[in-house]
Design a protein around this motif. Structure first.
Motif, short mmCIF file in Angstrom:
data_model
loop_
_atom_site.label_atom_id
_atom_site.label_comp_id
_atom_site.label_asym_id
_atom_site.label_seq_id
_atom_site.Cartn_x
_atom_site.Cartn_y
_atom_site.Cartn_z
N THR A 24 28.73 37.35 31.79
CA THR A 24 28.75 35.91 32.03
C THR A 24 30.09 35.40 31.50
OG1 THR A 24 26.37 35.73 31.79
CG2 THR A 24 27.65 33.72 31.52
N VAL A 25 30.92 34.90 32.39
CA VAL A 25 32.24 34.40 31.99
C VAL A 25 32.08 32.95 31.57
CG1 VAL A 25 34.59 33.93 32.75
CG2 VAL A 25 33.42 36.01 33.52
N ILE A 26 32.38 32.69 30.31
CA ILE A 26 32.21 31.36 29.73
C ILE A 26 33.48 30.52 29.90
CG2 ILE A 26 31.75 30.10 27.59
CD1 ILE A 26 30.21 32.62 26.69
N GLY A 27 34.64 31.17 29.80
CA GLY A 27 35.90 30.45 29.92
C GLY A 27 37.01 31.32 30.45
N VAL A 28 37.94 30.70 31.20
CA VAL A 28 39.10 31.40 31.75
C VAL A 28 40.32 30.54 31.46
CG1 VAL A 28 40.19 32.32 33.82
CG2 VAL A 28 37.70 32.40 33.60
N SER A 29 41.36 31.15 30.89
CA SER A 29 42.59 30.41 30.61
C SER A 29 43.40 30.26 31.89
CB SER A 29 43.43 31.14 29.56
OG SER A 29 44.02 32.29 30.14
N ARG A 30 44.46 29.50 31.79
CA ARG A 30 45.40 29.42 32.91
C ARG A 30 46.18 30.73 32.96
NH1 ARG A 30 50.73 28.36 31.81
NH2 ARG A 30 51.28 27.83 29.68
N ALA A 31 46.88 30.97 34.05
CA ALA A 31 47.68 32.19 34.19
C ALA A 31 49.02 32.00 33.49
CB ALA A 31 47.91 32.52 35.66
N TYR A 32 49.37 32.96 32.64
CA TYR A 32 50.65 32.93 31.92
C TYR A 32 51.57 34.01 32.51
CZ TYR A 32 48.11 30.35 28.34
OH TYR A 32 47.36 29.42 27.68
N PRO A 33 52.84 33.71 32.78
CA PRO A 33 53.76 34.73 33.29
C PRO A 33 54.04 35.79 32.24
CG PRO A 33 54.94 32.68 32.87
CD PRO A 33 53.48 32.41 32.61
N ILE A 43 45.77 36.52 31.95
CA ILE A 43 44.78 35.49 31.68
C ILE A 43 43.89 35.99 30.55
CG2 ILE A 43 44.77 34.53 34.02
CD1 ILE A 43 42.06 35.93 34.42
N TYR A 44 43.21 35.06 29.93
CA TYR A 44 42.29 35.38 28.84
C TYR A 44 40.91 34.87 29.22
CZ TYR A 44 46.65 36.12 26.35
OH TYR A 44 47.89 36.57 25.98
N LEU A 45 39.89 35.71 29.00
CA LEU A 45 38.51 35.35 29.31
C LEU A 45 37.69 35.32 28.04
CD1 LEU A 45 37.82 37.89 32.19
CD2 LEU A 45 38.67 35.58 32.41
N THR A 46 36.70 34.47 28.04
CA THR A 46 35.67 34.49 27.02
C THR A 46 34.38 34.82 27.76
OG1 THR A 46 36.82 32.80 25.77
CG2 THR A 46 34.51 33.19 25.20
N THR A 47 33.69 35.87 27.30
CA THR A 47 32.49 36.33 28.02
C THR A 47 31.31 36.51 27.08
OG1 THR A 47 32.99 38.66 27.71
CG2 THR A 47 33.91 37.62 29.66
N ALA A 48 30.16 36.59 27.69
CA ALA A 48 28.92 36.95 27.00
C ALA A 48 28.23 38.01 27.85
CB ALA A 48 28.01 35.74 26.83
N ARG A 49 27.67 39.00 27.25
CA ARG A 49 27.01 40.08 27.99
C ARG A 49 25.71 39.54 28.60
NH1 ARG A 49 27.16 44.36 30.99
NH2 ARG A 49 25.88 46.10 30.36
N ASP A 50 25.50 39.80 29.89
CA ASP A 50 24.24 39.41 30.54
C ASP A 50 23.08 40.21 29.95
OD1 ASP A 50 25.34 37.55 32.20
OD2 ASP A 50 25.47 38.87 33.93
N ARG A 51 22.00 39.56 29.77
CA ARG A 51 20.77 40.23 29.29
C ARG A 51 19.90 40.54 30.49
NH1 ARG A 51 22.15 41.35 24.19
NH2 ARG A 51 22.77 39.53 23.04
N LYS A 52 19.86 41.79 30.92
CA LYS A 52 19.05 42.19 32.07
C LYS A 52 18.10 43.29 31.70
CE LYS A 52 22.21 40.81 35.63
NZ LYS A 52 22.91 41.16 36.82
#
Length: 52
Positions: A24-33, A43-52
């Protein structure tokens, strides 16, 4: 969890799509060169593992 993705824009879009299948992607930063590679971005992502 924090994840950094480096690559071309197409590679980043593909990686983001694949990561969203497993996390589960909680946040995505803008693209940095990337200073070392003119056609690469990061880019930088903040995620949480899905519970399945």
């Amino acid at each position: 969890m924090h994840i950094r993705i480096d690559g071309t824009r197409a590679e980043i879009v593909d990686a983001l799509f694949r990561l969203r299948l497993h996390f589960t992607v909680i946040g995505v930063s803008r693209a940095y060169p990337d200073r070392a590679h003119p056609h690469h971005w990061r880019i930088y992502l903040t995620t949480a593992r899905d519970r399945k």
